[in-house]
Design a protein around this motif. Structure first.
Motif, PDB file in Angstrom:
ATOM      1  N   ASN A  65     -11.398  13.135  19.306  1.00  0.00           N
ATOM      2  CA  ASN A  65     -11.483  14.026  20.300  1.00  0.00           C
ATOM      3  C   ASN A  65     -12.637  14.471  20.412  1.00  0.00           C
ATOM      4  O   ASN A  65     -13.151  15.125  19.416  1.00  0.00           O
ATOM      5  N   SER A  66     -12.932  15.030  21.614  1.00  0.00           N
ATOM      6  CA  SER A  66     -14.253  15.699  21.724  1.00  0.00           C
ATOM      7  C   SER A  66     -15.377  15.230  20.786  1.00  0.00           C
ATOM      8  O   SER A  66     -16.195  15.937  20.425  1.00  0.00           O
ATOM      9  N   LEU A  67     -15.744  13.888  21.144  1.00  0.00           N
ATOM     10  CA  LEU A  67     -16.821  13.271  20.030  1.00  0.00           C
ATOM     11  C   LEU A  67     -18.259  13.613  20.899  1.00  0.00           C
ATOM     12  O   LEU A  67     -18.277  14.384  21.873  1.00  0.00           O
ATOM     13  N   LYS A  68     -18.999  13.787  19.571  1.00  0.00           N
ATOM     14  CA  LYS A  68     -20.298  14.391  19.751  1.00  0.00           C
ATOM     15  C   LYS A  68     -21.232  13.076  19.293  1.00  0.00           C
ATOM     16  O   LYS A  68     -20.936  12.442  18.796  1.00  0.00           O
ATOM     17  N   PRO A  69     -22.541  13.210  20.009  1.00  0.00           N
ATOM     18  CA  PRO A  69     -23.479  12.057  19.538  1.00  0.00           C
ATOM     19  C   PRO A  69     -23.771  11.881  18.058  1.00  0.00           C
ATOM     20  O   PRO A  69     -23.769  10.981  17.424  1.00  0.00           O
ATOM     21  N   GLU A  70     -23.567  13.183  17.164  1.00  0.00           N
ATOM     22  CA  GLU A  70     -23.869  12.972  15.868  1.00  0.00           C
ATOM     23  C   GLU A  70     -22.596  12.614  15.023  1.00  0.00           C
ATOM     24  O   GLU A  70     -22.630  12.298  13.953  1.00  0.00           O
ATOM     25  N   ASP A  71     -21.476  12.167  15.891  1.00  0.00           N
ATOM     26  CA  ASP A  71     -20.253  11.253  15.248  1.00  0.00           C
ATOM     27  C   ASP A  71     -20.625   9.667  15.514  1.00  0.00           C
ATOM     28  O   ASP A  71     -19.828   9.181  14.962  1.00  0.00           O
ATOM     29  N   THR A  72     -21.827   9.461  15.813  1.00  0.00           N
ATOM     30  CA  THR A  72     -22.130   8.275  15.964  1.00  0.00           C
ATOM     31  C   THR A  72     -22.316   7.461  14.517  1.00  0.00           C
ATOM     32  O   THR A  72     -23.241   8.101  13.857  1.00  0.00           O
ATOM     33  N   ALA A  73     -21.594   6.499  14.256  1.00  0.00           N
ATOM     34  CA  ALA A  73     -21.924   5.764  13.089  1.00  0.00           C
ATOM     35  C   ALA A  73     -21.129   4.325  12.851  1.00  0.00           C
ATOM     36  O   ALA A  73     -20.241   4.041  13.931  1.00  0.00           O
ATOM     37  N   VAL A  74     -20.944   3.761  11.704  1.00  0.00           N
ATOM     38  CA  VAL A  74     -19.847   2.798  11.612  1.00  0.00           C
ATOM     39  C   VAL A  74     -18.973   3.617  10.867  1.00  0.00           C
ATOM     40  O   VAL A  74     -18.936   4.355   9.881  1.00  0.00           O
ATOM     41  N   TYR A  75     -17.659   3.338  11.118  1.00  0.00           N
ATOM     42  CA  TYR A  75     -16.421   3.918  10.478  1.00  0.00           C
ATOM     43  C   TYR A  75     -15.783   2.825   9.661  1.00  0.00           C
ATOM     44  O   TYR A  75     -15.429   1.813  10.200  1.00  0.00           O
ATOM     45  N   TYR A  76     -15.347   3.257   8.286  1.00  0.00           N
ATOM     46  CA  TYR A  76     -14.727   2.597   7.875  1.00  0.00           C
ATOM     47  C   TYR A  76     -13.442   3.199   6.915  1.00  0.00           C
ATOM     48  O   TYR A  76     -13.396   4.320   6.956  1.00  0.00           O
ATOM     49  N   CYS A  77     -12.342   2.187   7.049  1.00  0.00           N
ATOM     50  CA  CYS A  77     -11.048   2.638   6.386  1.00  0.00           C
ATOM     51  C   CYS A  77     -11.293   2.090   4.921  1.00  0.00           C
ATOM     52  O   CYS A  77     -11.863   1.190   4.660  1.00  0.00           O
ATOM     53  N   PHE A  88       0.780  -1.256  -0.013  1.00  0.00           N
ATOM     54  CA  PHE A  88      -0.074  -0.038   0.121  1.00  0.00           C
ATOM     55  C   PHE A  88       0.895   1.501   0.010  1.00  0.00           C
ATOM     56  O   PHE A  88       0.463   2.349   0.240  1.00  0.00           O
ATOM     57  N   SER A  89       2.243   1.213  -0.459  1.00  0.00           N
ATOM     58  CA  SER A  89       2.955   2.322  -0.360  1.00  0.00           C
ATOM     59  C   SER A  89       2.569   3.228  -1.108  1.00  0.00           C
ATOM     60  O   SER A  89       3.134   4.654  -0.976  1.00  0.00           O
ATOM     61  N   SER A  90       1.987   3.127  -2.227  1.00  0.00           N
ATOM     62  CA  SER A  90       1.387   4.266  -3.422  1.00  0.00           C
ATOM     63  C   SER A  90       0.124   4.463  -3.206  1.00  0.00           C
ATOM     64  O   SER A  90      -0.479   5.030  -4.194  1.00  0.00           O
ATOM     65  N   TYR A  91      -0.661   3.864  -2.086  1.00  0.00           N
ATOM     66  CA  TYR A  91      -2.089   4.115  -1.766  1.00  0.00           C
ATOM     67  C   TYR A  91      -2.238   5.187  -0.914  1.00  0.00           C
ATOM     68  O   TYR A  91      -1.689   5.281   0.044  1.00  0.00           O
ATOM     69  N   ALA A  92      -3.206   6.203  -1.183  1.00  0.00           N
ATOM     70  CA  ALA A  92      -3.685   7.151  -0.240  1.00  0.00           C
ATOM     71  C   ALA A  92      -4.765   6.158   0.667  1.00  0.00           C
ATOM     72  O   ALA A  92      -5.279   5.403  -0.051  1.00  0.00           O
ATOM     73  N   MET A  93      -5.039   6.735   1.806  1.00  0.00           N
ATOM     74  CA  MET A  93      -6.263   6.084   2.735  1.00  0.00           C
ATOM     75  C   MET A  93      -6.945   7.188   3.426  1.00  0.00           C
ATOM     76  O   MET A  93      -6.424   8.243   3.557  1.00  0.00           O
ATOM     77  N   GLY A  94      -8.165   6.629   3.703  1.00  0.00           N
ATOM     78  CA  GLY A  94      -9.261   7.540   4.204  1.00  0.00           C
ATOM     79  C   GLY A  94     -10.058   6.790   5.155  1.00  0.00           C
ATOM     80  O   GLY A  94     -10.112   5.565   5.308  1.00  0.00           O
ATOM     81  N   TRP A  95     -10.782   7.765   5.760  1.00  0.00           N
ATOM     82  CA  TRP A  95     -11.819   7.008   6.719  1.00  0.00           C
ATOM     83  C   TRP A  95     -13.096   7.743   6.290  1.00  0.00           C
ATOM     84  O   TRP A  95     -13.326   8.846   5.983  1.00  0.00           O
ATOM     85  N   PHE A  96     -14.050   6.988   6.409  1.00  0.00           N
ATOM     86  CA  PHE A  96     -15.652   7.036   5.850  1.00  0.00           C
ATOM     87  C   PHE A  96     -16.396   6.821   7.287  1.00  0.00           C
ATOM     88  O   PHE A  96     -15.981   6.007   8.047  1.00  0.00           O
ATOM     89  N   ARG A  97     -17.638   7.295   7.101  1.00  0.00           N
ATOM     90  CA  ARG A  97     -18.510   6.835   8.277  1.00  0.00           C
ATOM     91  C   ARG A  97     -19.990   6.904   7.824  1.00  0.00           C
ATOM     92  O   ARG A  97     -20.204   7.492   6.734  1.00  0.00           O
ATOM     93  N   GLN A  98     -20.786   6.020   8.376  1.00  0.00           N
ATOM     94  CA  GLN A  98     -22.264   5.801   7.606  1.00  0.00           C
ATOM     95  C   GLN A  98     -22.889   5.663   8.799  1.00  0.00           C
ATOM     96  O   GLN A  98     -22.776   4.665   9.755  1.00  0.00           O
ATOM     97  N   ALA A  99     -23.876   6.791   9.200  1.00  0.00           N
ATOM     98  CA  ALA A  99     -24.813   6.652  10.001  1.00  0.00           C
ATOM     99  C   ALA A  99     -26.386   5.979   9.879  1.00  0.00           C
ATOM    100  O   ALA A  99     -26.389   5.819   8.587  1.00  0.00           O
ATOM    101  N   PRO A 100     -27.066   5.363  10.556  1.00  0.00           N
ATOM    102  CA  PRO A 100     -28.207   4.752  10.263  1.00  0.00           C
ATOM    103  C   PRO A 100     -29.001   5.510   9.262  1.00  0.00           C
ATOM    104  O   PRO A 100     -29.295   6.833   9.720  1.00  0.00           O
TER     105      PRO A 100
END
Length: 122
Positions: A83-95, A29-41
């Motif tokens: 940090n400083s997590l909020k209720p609206e951060d609730t989700a499934v997080y994907y890399c 994965f040395s030439s790959y960018a990586m990211g985080w996504f999330r999906q709430a219900p």
């Protein structure tokens, strides 16, 4: 077989912190960018943060800027410090991983993990 495996999710209270990890394997994965996504219900999967393959450049959604930090220990290990997590951060997080440059566009990512649940109570 390429695999991205997330860990570190859980149930926390508003204002708490969590660190998510993502371990990638099955190719280089040395030439790959990586990211985080999330999906709430009931919502579409949305971009959270991305990091370049070198790790020197990062990009955040406005909703998490200043609270979340994406980092990369090496080509195959990704983190999201929340940090400083909020209720609206609730989700499934994907890399996710994509060849080349960073992107906030979900459809540009080639590989995805199964996700880890983050629940923030008020």
């Amino acid at each position: 077989q390429v695999q991205l495996v997330e860990s570190g999710g859980g149930l926390v209270q508003a204002g708490d912190s969590l660190r998510l990890s993502c371990a990638a394997s099955g190719r280089t994965f040395s030439s790959y960018a990586m990211g985080w996504f999330r999906q709430a219900p009931g919502k579409e999967r949305e971009f959270v943060a991305a990091i370049s393959w070198i790790g020197g450049s990062t990009y955040y959604a406005d909703s998490v800027k200043g609270r979340f930090t994406i980092s990369r220990e090496n080509a195959e290990t990704l983190y999201l410090q929340m940090n400083s997590l909020k209720p609206e951060d609730t989700a499934v997080y994907y890399c996710a991983a994509k060849p080349g440059l960073m992107s906030r566009q979900r459809l540009q990512y080639t590989y995805w993990g199964q996700g880890t649940q983050v629940t923030v109570s008020s």
